[in-house]
Design a protein around this motif. Structure first.
Motif, short mmCIF file in Angstrom:
data_model
loop_
_atom_site.label_atom_id
_atom_site.label_comp_id
_atom_site.label_asym_id
_atom_site.label_seq_id
_atom_site.Cartn_x
_atom_site.Cartn_y
_atom_site.Cartn_z
N ARG A 7 0.83 -1.20 0.00
CA ARG A 7 0.00 0.00 0.00
C ARG A 7 0.87 1.25 0.00
O ARG A 7 0.51 2.28 -0.61
N ASP B 35 2.27 1.63 -3.50
CA ASP B 35 1.26 2.17 -4.41
C ASP B 35 1.21 3.70 -4.33
O ASP B 35 1.14 4.38 -5.36
N VAL B 36 1.24 4.23 -3.10
CA VAL B 36 1.21 5.69 -2.94
C VAL B 36 2.51 6.30 -3.44
O VAL B 36 2.52 7.37 -4.05
N THR C 108 -4.76 -0.73 7.89
CA THR C 108 -4.38 0.61 8.32
C THR C 108 -5.20 1.67 7.58
O THR C 108 -5.38 1.57 6.35
N PRO C 109 -5.74 2.66 8.27
CA PRO C 109 -6.52 3.70 7.60
C PRO C 109 -5.72 4.39 6.49
O PRO C 109 -4.51 4.61 6.62
N ARG C 110 -6.39 4.73 5.44
CA ARG C 110 -5.73 5.36 4.28
C ARG C 110 -4.96 6.62 4.67
O ARG C 110 -3.82 6.81 4.22
N GLN D 148 2.21 6.63 -6.96
CA GLN D 148 1.27 7.71 -7.26
C GLN D 148 1.98 9.07 -7.23
O GLN D 148 1.69 9.95 -8.04
N HIS E 124 -2.93 -4.16 5.85
CA HIS E 124 -4.06 -3.99 4.93
C HIS E 124 -5.22 -3.26 5.60
O HIS E 124 -6.11 -2.74 4.90
N VAL F 37 -1.58 5.69 6.00
CA VAL F 37 -0.71 5.20 4.93
C VAL F 37 -0.10 6.36 4.14
O VAL F 37 1.09 6.37 3.83
N VAL F 38 -0.93 7.35 3.86
CA VAL F 38 -0.46 8.51 3.10
C VAL F 38 0.58 9.29 3.90
O VAL F 38 1.62 9.71 3.35
N THR G 253 3.79 7.41 3.90
CA THR G 253 4.45 7.48 2.59
C THR G 253 5.08 8.85 2.37
O THR G 253 6.14 8.96 1.74
N ASN H 126 -2.82 13.28 -4.59
CA ASN H 126 -3.35 13.09 -5.94
C ASN H 126 -2.76 14.07 -6.95
O ASN H 126 -2.82 13.82 -8.16
#
Length: 463
Positions: free
Chosen positions: A56, A59-60, A175-177, A63, A173, A180-181, A184, A217
């Motif tokens: 995860r 992935d960020v 962990t709150p988004r 991004q 999997h 994670v951000v 990252t 984003n």
């Protein structure tokens, strides 16, 4: 002996800063210091050698546009080789000068090696001033933790504070988004400040960079590749005026070692700075563009913008503005090289602009002229006929280039010329064997596989 007649430049109109360049004193033996990098990424790579980064987070990171940097891993660099390369860097042209012509690190190298986005907004804006308490609140919101006051130095944050926080967080999997951000962003800041654009302290990262990661984003909308290349060029230009210096910050260690121009493959084992200098006075490169059909490159080709690799444009990173000159190194793109135009003397004044004591400056306004040039980057893409029938240059190029370049750097070259030796003649293997023997007698570090090294040199020697 007329040093300029042997070493060059015979015509000083292009390399106008030769008297201030660090290579000017090398023939007299005044500079013999091996440059060392100040990088803050050691703790980071040591930690993730033993801890897998969660998918995860990857992935960020993709991004944002930084996954390629992480994928390359910790780079091993040869300080002697890089020092010899730095001595051939010219701030007037933003290229390395070799016997075979000019070469440089381009937007193509940055994008292919690190897969950084190069088409997008310039990385610039307001140089924000905040109190320590305000920075703590800012870090809490975007990094997920509030560092102690001791972790700050003005607007910079100690990398150990970020690493200490990373050690306390376990991403799963479930962990709150937002967590994670934030995690990252910590990774991205360590990559930015520890490897891509390292701080001169070797252990701090400017929090100014975090402003471009606030909206995950939108982070990939920035031209991180051109920002990193701008930083690289600035470090290479600044070190030319520092005599002698043993440690410099700089992503140039990593990019120059990793770049696929052939430099890191030519001398896999370093016998010492003196030999590297002499070798580069002799070596003939084989001009080989990237194999765009290779599986490794094709895996990321969808994210590439190859039309911009040949754009003559400003590279912008807050206070830094440096000019990208692909038109001087067209053989790197498989095109025939012509005589280059005279460098714009106004570009040299850009080297004097820095963030020092400029807190509160809006660099987007300060550099608006260059930002507008960046916006027109597609209008300045260079196109030339391809190399064909072994003809790499247009007529007259070599007469011009041999007149304006610094042909040789090594102090050994002048002694050989005085004795009747002509660089490029004779057996390269014998020259190198002599230098290796001298290193042995002086008890300096030397390669363990001298025979293998000799084979490498023999394969690459001029014919």
């Amino acid at each position: 002996m007329d040093r300029r007649a042997v070493y060059g430049p015979r015509d000083g109109t292009v390399l106008s800063q030769q008297l201030q360049h660090r290579s000017d004193d090398i023939p007299e033996g005044d500079i013999d210091v091996v440059l060392q990098a100040k990088l803050a990424d050691g703790v980071f790579w040591n930690y993730f050698k033993d801890h897998d980064m969660h998918v995860r987070v990857l992935d960020v990171l993709h991004q944002i546009g930084f996954y390629g940097v992480y994928r390359c891993g910790r780079l091993v660099y040869d300080c002697h080789l890089i020092t010899a390369l730095v001595e051939r860097w010219r701030p007037e042209t933003h290229t390395f000068h070799f016997r075979v012509g000019e070469a440089t690190i381009t937007l193509e190298d940055v994008q292919i090696i690190w897969a950084l986005p190069i088409d997008g907004l310039p990385v610039t804006g307001l140089d924000i001033e905040r109190s320590t308490e305000e920075w703590q609140i800012y870090c809490r919101e975007y990094l997920g933790f509030s560092p102690d006051e001791e972790a700050f130095k003005g607007s910079r944050l100690h990398t150990h504070a970020i690493m200490n926080f990373i050690r306390t967080v376990e991403i799963t999997h479930d962990t709150p988004r937002p967590t994670v951000v934030q995690y990252t962003r910590c990774i991205a800041m360590l990559l930015l400040g520890g490897l891509m654009c390292p701080d001169s302290s070797g252990n701090m990262v400017p929090l100014l960079y975090l402003s471009k990661l606030e909206e995950i984003n939108a982070a990939r909308n920035y031209s991180w590749g051109s920002a990193v290349l701008a930083f690289l060029y600035r470090e290479l230009c600044h070190v030319q005026g520092v005599m002698p210096v043993s440690r410099q910050s700089g992503n140039w260690w990593c990019i120059a070692t990793a770049t696929d121009l052939g430099w890191s493959r030519i001398i896999p084992l370093s016998p010492g700075l003196g030999v590297e200098r002499l070798y580069m006075d002799q070596v003939q490169f084989i001009w080989q563009p990237y194999d765009m059909d290779s599986d490794r490159i094709m895996a990321y080709a969808a994210d590439f913008t190859p039309e911009l690799w040949r754009s003559t444009c400003p590279l912008i990173f807050y206070a830094i503005v440096e000019i990208h000159h692909p038109e001087r190194v067209l053989r790197q793109f498989g095109m025939r090289q012509n005589i280059s135009e005279m460098p714009d003397s106004r570009d040299m004044t850009l080297h004097q602009i820095s963030r020092k004591a400029r807190t509160g400056t809006d660099w987007g306004v300060q550099h608006i002229v260059h930002i507008r040039r960046w916006q027109r980057r597609r209008d300045t893409i260079v196109n030339r006929p391809p190399i064909s029938n072994e003809r790499h240059t247009k007529r007259g190029y070599w007469e011009w280039y041999n007149n304006i370049t610094r042909r040789f750097v090594s102090s050994s070259t002048s002694r050989r010329v005085e004795s009747g030796y002509q660089p490029g003649d004779g057996c390269m293997r014998d020259i190198m064997a002599e230098q290796i023997q001298a290193l042995r007698l002086s008890n300096q570090p030397r390669p363990t596989d001298v025979e293998g090294l000799s084979r490498c040199w023999t394969d690459m020697m001029p014919h």
